[in-house]
Design a protein around this motif. Structure first.
Motif, PDB file in Angstrom:
ATOM      1  N   UNK A   1      -3.899  -8.715   0.414  1.00  0.00           N
ATOM      2  CA  UNK A   1      -4.955  -9.444   1.127  1.00  0.00           C
ATOM      3  C   UNK A   1      -4.413  -9.786   2.507  1.00  0.00           C
ATOM      4  N   UNK A   2      -5.052  -9.239   3.520  1.00  0.00           N
ATOM      5  CA  UNK A   2      -4.566  -9.525   4.873  1.00  0.00           C
ATOM      6  C   UNK A   2      -5.672 -10.169   5.696  1.00  0.00           C
TER       7      UNK A   2
ATOM      8  N   UNK B   1     -10.357  -0.228  -0.404  1.00  0.00           N
ATOM      9  CA  UNK B   1     -10.120  -1.292   0.582  1.00  0.00           C
ATOM     10  C   UNK B   1     -11.445  -1.805   1.121  1.00  0.00           C
ATOM     11  N   UNK B   2     -11.501  -3.117   1.273  1.00  0.00           N
ATOM     12  CA  UNK B   2     -12.759  -3.759   1.649  1.00  0.00           C
ATOM     13  C   UNK B   2     -12.533  -4.755   2.781  1.00  0.00           C
TER      14      UNK B   2
ATOM     15  N   UNK C   1      -7.018  -4.805  -0.148  1.00  0.00           N
ATOM     16  CA  UNK C   1      -6.680  -3.429  -0.532  1.00  0.00           C
ATOM     17  C   UNK C   1      -6.200  -3.427  -1.975  1.00  0.00           C
ATOM     18  N   UNK C   2      -6.940  -2.749  -2.822  1.00  0.00           N
ATOM     19  CA  UNK C   2      -6.538  -2.617  -4.223  1.00  0.00           C
ATOM     20  C   UNK C   2      -5.755  -1.323  -4.392  1.00  0.00           C
ATOM     21  N   UNK C   3      -4.696  -1.387  -5.168  1.00  0.00           N
ATOM     22  CA  UNK C   3      -3.947  -0.175  -5.518  1.00  0.00           C
ATOM     23  C   UNK C   3      -4.157   0.036  -7.007  1.00  0.00           C
ATOM     24  N   UNK C   4      -4.713   1.192  -7.358  1.00  0.00           N
ATOM     25  CA  UNK C   4      -5.044   1.464  -8.757  1.00  0.00           C
ATOM     26  C   UNK C   4      -4.055   2.466  -9.345  1.00  0.00           C
ATOM     27  N   UNK C   5      -3.353   2.098 -10.417  1.00  0.00           N
ATOM     28  CA  UNK C   5      -2.401   3.038 -11.025  1.00  0.00           C
ATOM     29  C   UNK C   5      -3.107   4.289 -11.558  1.00  0.00           C
TER      30      UNK C   5
ATOM     31  N   UNK D   1       0.802  -1.228   0.000  1.00  0.00           N
ATOM     32  CA  UNK D   1       0.000   0.000   0.000  1.00  0.00           C
ATOM     33  C   UNK D   1       0.834   1.278   0.000  1.00  0.00           C
ATOM     34  N   UNK D   2       2.136   1.128   0.091  1.00  0.00           N
ATOM     35  CA  UNK D   2       2.955   2.334   0.159  1.00  0.00           C
ATOM     36  C   UNK D   2       3.000   3.026  -1.197  1.00  0.00           C
ATOM     37  N   UNK D   3       2.997   4.361  -1.195  1.00  0.00           N
ATOM     38  CA  UNK D   3       3.044   5.066  -2.463  1.00  0.00           C
ATOM     39  C   UNK D   3       4.367   4.795  -3.193  1.00  0.00           C
TER      40      UNK D   3
END
Lengths: 127, 295
Positions: B43-44, B96-97, B111-115, A9-11
């Motif tokens: 995914x945690x 995040x869900x 937690x999704x990280x979207x570019x 999650x880090x930028x």
């Protein structure tokens, strides 16, 4: 101090910039093929600043250092033709050895780092 | 989409996403998945005593993210039965869900990280695919990761996981006990390191002392399977001294589809009902053709 764990999650946790760099061979390096299929790369040493007469009459440092690349190392060297990016080298290596992209990336970047440290390669970042 | 199963949680992800981070812990841990350029999903999990109060949990979490991580434009969202938050941290859009897995009593966070912007279609697909992987009637539980489709005994825990370029190895066992051990391996670039035959290599990797190992070769769905069985309980008509007897069986083969060498070994003090399941294709699968042989 304990090493902090990097999380997803880090930028700026992206390695895209590194993948877009182009490994370029040292133009001064002399490459010769050995009889056993290895590649011998001779990289000229820089003349040390203190090497002037009369010191240079007594101290004769080696003119070059040599690297011997075996099988897979020679293959990576061949792929680094100055046109391919790290990403393209990674893709080629992955396709040849049936590796996943990240398996190949970890192998390739580790090896490229070694070649850069030894002066055989330089990395060119696109503007 | 590719199915991954880790810590009894299943999830389907785009084919080019790979697991780059993982945790062996069962009570609390996380896995990180990345596409070729960056991490895309974390995914945690955390063991909890019951389902959470989502409203309160999300409000607290939202406030914490805004205060401590500088999350901007945050708002509550819900997709595929999951409640969550979206917002921007720095230049990255994240969503995040949370979900409570009742059988395992786990609180999951994805937690999704979207570019760029959120891909709601992909997000929904992934979230809808997340679920618990139940234990089978024969006491085995599936794990799917790093190109291996594994059935591990549910009474054993993941003791070791080794992942390197061209090598993935999962070891299940009991802490402080050598009597129970299941090892699953997938090794690549075989032509570069395998000098003899698969059988020779397998016999050189036996993890138990074997005076008379019973080796056999089978051909299943174009796979040449080498199997070795060591039953030390029968060696002298009973258990060996110091109680080190037991069943040990192992198998190895090269999958013609991906060219990798697969190895499985199992050590137990006594036989079980699931021992009827073959090692190759049953307990460890490499490709569709081998798995289809056993349904």
């Amino acid at each position: 101090m304990a090493k902090r764990k990097v999380t997803a999650q880090e930028p700026d946790q992206s390695w895209q910039k590194m993948l877009l760099a182009r490994p370029v061979r040292n133009a001064a390096a002399k490459v010769s093929a050995c009889s056993d299929g290895c590649l011998r790369i001779a990289i000229p040493n820089l003349r040390p600043w203190y090497l002037f007469p009369p010191i240079s009459w007594m101290v004769r440092p080696a003119a070059s250092k040599s690297l011997v690349l075996e099988g897979l190392g020679a293959e990576v060297w061949d792929l680094c033709d100055g046109r391919r990016t790290v990403e393209e080298v990674t893709d080629c290596f992955a396709a040849r050895h049936s590796l996943s992209f990240h398996e190949s990336r970890v192998s390739i970047t580790g090896y490229l780092r070694l070649l850069v440290q030894r002066g055989a390669l330089a990395m060119v970042e696109e503007a | 989409m590719t199915l991954w199963t880790w810590r009894h949680i299943r999830i389907e992800l785009p084919d080019d996403w790979e697991m780059l981070q993982f945790s062996r812990k069962t009570d609390v841990g996380r896995c990180g998945f990345a596409d070729r350029y960056q991490f895309r999903l974390e995914l945690s999990w955390r063991k909890v005593i019951g389902p959470p109060d989502y409203n309160r949990m999300l409000s607290d979490y939202q406030a914490k993210l805004e205060r401590e991580r500088g999350m901007e434009n945050s708002r509550r969202i819900a997709t595929a039965g999951w409640q969550g938050l979206e917002g921007r941290i720095g230049s990255q859009m994240t969503s995040r869900f949370g979900w409570y897995a009742p059988t395992e009593s786990l609180l999951l966070e994805a937690v999704f990280v979207w570019p760029q912007d959120r891909d709601k279609g992909l997000e929904r697909l992934v979230l809808a695919s997340i679920g618990e992987e139940p234990v089978r009637s024969d006491g085995l539980r599936p794990w799917r990761a790093f190109g291996m489709n594994v059935l591990a005994s549910d009474d054993l825990s993941l003791q070791d996981c080794q992942v390197e370029p061209g090598l993935a190895k999962l070891v299940f066992g009991r802490p402080n006990s050598e009597k129970f051990r299941e090892t699953f391996e997938r090794i690549g670039m075989v032509s570069h390191w395998l000098n003899g035959t698969v059988r020779e290599w397998l016999l050189g990797r036996l993890e138990v002392e074997a005076r008379e190992p019973q080796a056999a070769t089978d051909r299943i769905a174009d796979h040449q399977i080498e199997t070795v069985l060591v039953d030390s309980t029968n060696r002298r008509g009973g258990r060996s001294w110091f109680g080190r007897g037991g069943c040990y069986r192992t198998a190895a083969w090269i999958c013609p589809t991906d060219g990798r060498l697969y190895r499985i070994s199992e050590r137990r003090p006594t036989a079980r009902t699931s021992d009827n399941l073959p090692l190759a294709g049953g307990r460890l699968c490499c490709c569709k053709s081998l798995s289809e042989t056993y349904g």
